[in-house]
Design an enzyme around this catalytic site. Structure first.
Site, mmCIF file in Angstrom:
data_model
loop_
_atom_site.group_PDB
_atom_site.id
_atom_site.type_symbol
_atom_site.label_atom_id
_atom_site.label_comp_id
_atom_site.label_asym_id
_atom_site.label_seq_id
_atom_site.Cartn_x
_atom_site.Cartn_y
_atom_site.Cartn_z
ATOM 1 N N HIS A 67 23.975 83.765 -38.029
ATOM 2 C CA HIS A 67 24.394 82.764 -39.034
ATOM 3 C C HIS A 67 24.663 83.442 -40.380
ATOM 4 O O HIS A 67 25.381 82.922 -41.206
ATOM 5 C CB HIS A 67 23.273 81.731 -39.282
ATOM 6 C CG HIS A 67 22.787 81.061 -38.055
ATOM 7 N ND1 HIS A 67 23.609 80.378 -37.203
ATOM 8 C CD2 HIS A 67 21.544 80.973 -37.503
ATOM 9 C CE1 HIS A 67 22.900 79.889 -36.209
ATOM 10 N NE2 HIS A 67 21.655 80.235 -36.363
ATOM 11 N N HIS A 96 19.595 86.716 -48.294
ATOM 12 C CA HIS A 96 20.719 86.636 -47.352
ATOM 13 C C HIS A 96 21.923 86.096 -48.111
ATOM 14 O O HIS A 96 21.820 85.738 -49.278
ATOM 15 C CB HIS A 96 20.372 85.719 -46.164
ATOM 16 C CG HIS A 96 20.122 84.326 -46.581
ATOM 17 N ND1 HIS A 96 18.853 83.861 -46.924
ATOM 18 C CD2 HIS A 96 20.963 83.292 -46.787
ATOM 19 C CE1 HIS A 96 18.951 82.612 -47.298
ATOM 20 N NE2 HIS A 96 20.218 82.239 -47.239
ATOM 21 N N HIS A 98 25.908 83.796 -48.040
ATOM 22 C CA HIS A 98 26.847 82.831 -47.445
ATOM 23 C C HIS A 98 28.224 83.221 -47.961
ATOM 24 O O HIS A 98 28.358 83.584 -49.142
ATOM 25 C CB HIS A 98 26.497 81.396 -47.873
ATOM 26 C CG HIS A 98 25.114 80.968 -47.460
ATOM 27 N ND1 HIS A 98 24.855 80.241 -46.314
ATOM 28 C CD2 HIS A 98 23.889 81.205 -48.027
ATOM 29 C CE1 HIS A 98 23.550 80.022 -46.210
ATOM 30 N NE2 HIS A 98 22.943 80.615 -47.233
ATOM 31 N N GLU A 108 27.917 78.083 -51.365
ATOM 32 C CA GLU A 108 27.371 76.777 -50.937
ATOM 33 C C GLU A 108 27.383 75.824 -52.129
ATOM 34 O O GLU A 108 27.899 74.707 -52.038
ATOM 35 C CB GLU A 108 25.950 76.982 -50.399
ATOM 36 C CG GLU A 108 25.939 77.883 -49.152
ATOM 37 C CD GLU A 108 24.931 77.461 -48.124
ATOM 38 O OE1 GLU A 108 23.719 77.677 -48.344
ATOM 39 O OE2 GLU A 108 25.345 76.884 -47.109
ATOM 40 N N HIS A 121 21.334 84.294 -51.730
ATOM 41 C CA HIS A 121 20.099 83.514 -51.820
ATOM 42 C C HIS A 121 18.884 84.437 -51.772
ATOM 43 O O HIS A 121 18.689 85.155 -50.788
ATOM 44 C CB HIS A 121 20.024 82.499 -50.665
ATOM 45 C CG HIS A 121 20.964 81.360 -50.845
ATOM 46 N ND1 HIS A 121 21.318 80.510 -49.822
ATOM 47 C CD2 HIS A 121 21.634 80.921 -51.943
ATOM 48 C CE1 HIS A 121 22.155 79.594 -50.284
ATOM 49 N NE2 HIS A 121 22.361 79.824 -51.581
ATOM 50 N N THR A 207 19.623 74.898 -46.650
ATOM 51 C CA THR A 207 21.020 74.481 -46.436
ATOM 52 C C THR A 207 21.466 74.623 -44.982
ATOM 53 O O THR A 207 22.637 74.462 -44.662
ATOM 54 C CB THR A 207 21.983 75.313 -47.313
ATOM 55 O OG1 THR A 207 21.846 76.693 -46.914
ATOM 56 C CG2 THR A 207 21.663 75.151 -48.781
HETATM 57 C C1 LIG Z 1 13.349 79.090 -41.660
HETATM 58 O O1 LIG Z 1 13.933 79.868 -42.666
HETATM 59 C C2 LIG Z 1 15.109 79.434 -43.207
HETATM 60 C C3 LIG Z 1 15.922 78.527 -42.568
HETATM 61 C C4 LIG Z 1 17.121 78.133 -43.186
HETATM 62 C C5 LIG Z 1 17.500 78.670 -44.401
HETATM 63 C C6 LIG Z 1 18.743 78.205 -45.058
HETATM 64 O O2 LIG Z 1 18.383 77.574 -46.277
HETATM 65 C C7 LIG Z 1 18.955 78.273 -47.264
HETATM 66 S S1 LIG Z 1 18.641 77.962 -48.836
HETATM 67 N N1 LIG Z 1 19.781 79.245 -46.840
HETATM 68 C C8 LIG Z 1 19.739 79.250 -45.502
HETATM 69 O O3 LIG Z 1 20.380 79.957 -44.760
HETATM 70 C C9 LIG Z 1 16.652 79.575 -45.017
HETATM 71 O O4 LIG Z 1 17.042 80.102 -46.213
HETATM 72 C C10 LIG Z 1 16.002 80.109 -47.168
HETATM 73 C C11 LIG Z 1 15.461 79.976 -44.424
HETATM 74 ZN ZN LIG Z 2 20.996 80.524 -47.817
#
Ligand SMILES: COc1ccc([C@H]2OC(=S)NC2=O)c(OC)c1
Ligand SMILES: [Zn+2]
Length: 265
Positions: A67, A96, A98, A108, A121, A207
């Protein structure tokens, strides 16, 4: 549970099937950050600069989870976050990205409807809460501020030497599910703008599924520059279904009764 993703068949418009909060939640993320008019971000003079203590990471894994690409330091990392709108100290968990398949989309969050080519992020969890003592427990805690995510827009310009160790590694995690141990040290502080004073902040969610509504969001006004070549490196990462990840961003969600605060006029 059909694996969620970003295609027509399993993208954001379908996530409510396994994750009802996608449609019923009233504090979902991302949002469009509006700077003028009725529902615009309101200046709050009490908002202080964000304080990060990010000693260079010496041990980390860089992975393609299908992802996104994620940089995850070993559990012993001491990186912390405080200040800004926060009343507690937060522990760094991972960062990570996006991104989109061209420079007019990918972030986002949006600013007055404008998308940036990508969004970084930096994910943290409240390490002072009596209710949980790990990131995963924080996500499941129902605490409205269990997590704090710092969002930075990426824009195309000069090559970002500080992010080069990351973008140079993208070809090594081209295949979904692949990971490498990060060679040497990585200085995340050097990637960020000097001063962390100008930002938007609001209460939101993860998100992607599980879309947990546990995030204090801090989205910085000043974008980080990366080169076209660095952006292209993200667009060559595969999603595990024989296609590149070229749009791992969720569209903006309704604000409902939330307000957005700005630390700048
Ligand atoms: C279980 O861990 C997770 C799950 C989803 C996300 C999504 O939420 C955001 S913000 N970006 C993302 O890709 C995550 O990020 C912190 C961590
Ligand atoms: Zn994210």
């Amino acid at each position: 549970m059909a694996p969620w993703g970003y295609s027509k068949e399993n993208g954001p418009a379908t996530w409510h099937k396994d994750c009802p909060i996608a449609n019923t939640g009233v504090r979902q993320s991302p949002i469009d950050l509006i700077t003028t008019g009725q529902t615009c971000a309101k200046y709050d003079s009490n908002l202080k600069p964000v304080i990060v203590s990010y000693p260079a990471f010496s041990e980390a894994t860089f992975l393609n989870n299908g992802h996104s690409v994620q940089f995850q330091p070993s559990a012993g990392n001491l990186s912390e976050l405080s200040g800004g709108p926060l009343t507690k100290k937060y522990k760094f968990e991972q960062f990570h990205f996006h991104w989109g398949n061209n420079d007019s989309e990918g972030s986002e969050h949006r600013v007055n409807g404008k998308m940036y080519p990508a969004e970084l992020h930096l994910v943290h969890w409240n390490s002072e809460s009596p209710n949980f003592s790990s990131f995963q427990e924080a996500v499941g805690s129902n605490d409205p501020h269990a997590l704090c995510v710092l969002g930075f827009f990426l824009k195309v310009g000069a090559e970002n030497a500080s992010l080069k160790p990351i973008t140079d590694l993208l070809s090594k995690v081209k295949n979904a599910g692949s990971s490498v141990s990060f060679p040497g040290k990585f200085d995340l502080k050097a990637v960020l703008p000097e001063t962390l004073t100008d930002y938007y902040t609001y209460d939101g969610s993860l998100t992607t599924p599980p879309l947990a509504e546990c995030v204090k969001w801090i989205v910085f006004k000043e974008p980080i520059e990366v080169s076209t070549a660095q952006m292209e490196a993200f667009r060559a990462v595969d999603d595990g279904h024989g296609k590149p990840i070229t749009g791992n961003y969720r569209p903006p969600c309704p604000l409902h009764t939330r307000t957005v605060a700005a630390s700048f006029k």
